[in-house]
Design a protein around this motif. Structure first.
Motif, PDB file in Angstrom:
ATOM      1  N   ILE A 148       0.850  -1.205   0.000  1.00  0.00           N
ATOM      2  CA  ILE A 148       0.000   0.000   0.000  1.00  0.00           C
ATOM      3  C   ILE A 148       0.884   1.253   0.000  1.00  0.00           C
ATOM      4  N   ARG A 162       1.792   1.983  -3.445  1.00  0.00           N
ATOM      5  CA  ARG A 162       0.656   2.485  -4.245  1.00  0.00           C
ATOM      6  C   ARG A 162       0.456   3.979  -3.978  1.00  0.00           C
ATOM      7  N   ILE A 221      -8.592   0.192  -2.427  1.00  0.00           N
ATOM      8  CA  ILE A 221      -7.265   0.365  -3.034  1.00  0.00           C
ATOM      9  C   ILE A 221      -7.371   1.064  -4.388  1.00  0.00           C
TER      10      ILE A 221
END
Ligand code: B12
Length: 211
Positions: A114, A117, A200
């Motif tokens: 994450i 990202r 996400i």
């Protein structure tokens, strides 16, 4: 999943089954460097491999040491991708995010992915890793001028523990955005409101949505 992703998933699973970490890392890096796959797709695929390993461990077919080997191999791949993450990040969006897991929650690979990202989406990212006490996170938010905090939990026990963690953070920093996620929230999220959870897929456009 694209054909390239299916193929790579098979190659990686074979390399892991042959205990060949170098071959797995080389195949993953070739795929993302050659642009047959982007980094987010690679991470989805790695997540799938670990879920398969977890399921196999639960049935007893995979031993704990084999699961540790697979996890270590995936971690090396993710770390090896980091220079590419920095290269491919979009222009800065002028927002800072801190990421951690709560005390005694040692599942940190999802959190690690994450973090990348967010970096790809132009955020300034400070990864604080596993098992960080709420009081330390509160200090870090002030010191690093964070706009948002991401907390991850994989076990139900830690999902419950996160509630008081988030309350401590919010009391100290009322304007802070705090999002939670991870495997512990995958099936249900009793006790949490929808806006405390993050999809996400929304990360690339979060800043626009935050206003
Ligand atoms: C690797 C692993 C471990 C490793 C962790 C290594 C590490 N440093 O991360 C080790 C060996 C330490 C471990 C230990 C344990 N584990 Co474990 N582990 C796994 C395994 C096999 C893979 C986890 C993983 O890395 N997945 C890949 C990552 C990428 O996926 P992810 O974490 O879900 O993250 C994705 C999303 O959830 C999301 N995400 C994550 N965080 C966040 C946050 C936000 C805000 C958002 C939006 C998204 C998001 O991002 C990722 C996708 O890009 C899973 C099996 C499974 N089904 O996942 C079990 C699993 C998570 N473990 C489990 C258990 C029970 C344990 C132990 C209690 C085992 C034991 N008896 O000791 C201990 C607990 C340790 C602790 N106190 O934390 C259970 C949890 C069950 C539950 N729901 O309560 C699982 C599901 C296995 C099972 N089938 O029972 N484990």
């Amino acid at each position: 999943m694209s054909e390239a992703a299916e193929q790579l998933k098979m190659t990686l699973a074979e390399a892991i089954a042959a205990y060949d970490r170098d071959a797995a890392v080389a195949a993953a890096l070739d795929a993302v460097r050659g642009e047959s796959l982007d980094i987010s797709d690679l991470y989805d695929l790695l997540c799938g491999i670990l879920r398969d390993v977890g399921a196999s461990w639960q049935t007893g077919a995979t031993k704990v040491w084999q699961e540790h080997f697979a996890t270590a191999t995936v971690r090396t791949i993710v770390e090896a991708c980091h220079p590419l993450v920095a290269e491919r990040a979009v222009a800065t969006v002028d927002r800072t995010v801190l990421l951690a897991t709560p005390p005694e929650e040692y599942h940190d690979l999802g959190l690690r992915m994450i973090a990348d990202r967010f970096e790809l989406a132009g955020w300034t990212v400070h990864l604080l890793g596993a098992s960080l006490p709420a009081e330390e996170m509160t200090l870090a938010v002030g010191a690093l001028h964070a706009d948002a905090v991401i907390l991850s939990a994989s076990t139900h026990y830690h999902r419950t523990a996160l509630r008081s963690y988030v309350d401590v953070l919010r009391a100290a920093h009322p304007n802070l955005r705090v999002w939670v996620g991870g495997a512990a929230f995958a099936i249900e999220h009793e006790g949490w409101s929808d806006d405390e959870l993050l999809d996400i897929a929304a990360i690339p456009s979060l800043v626009a949505a935050m206003g």
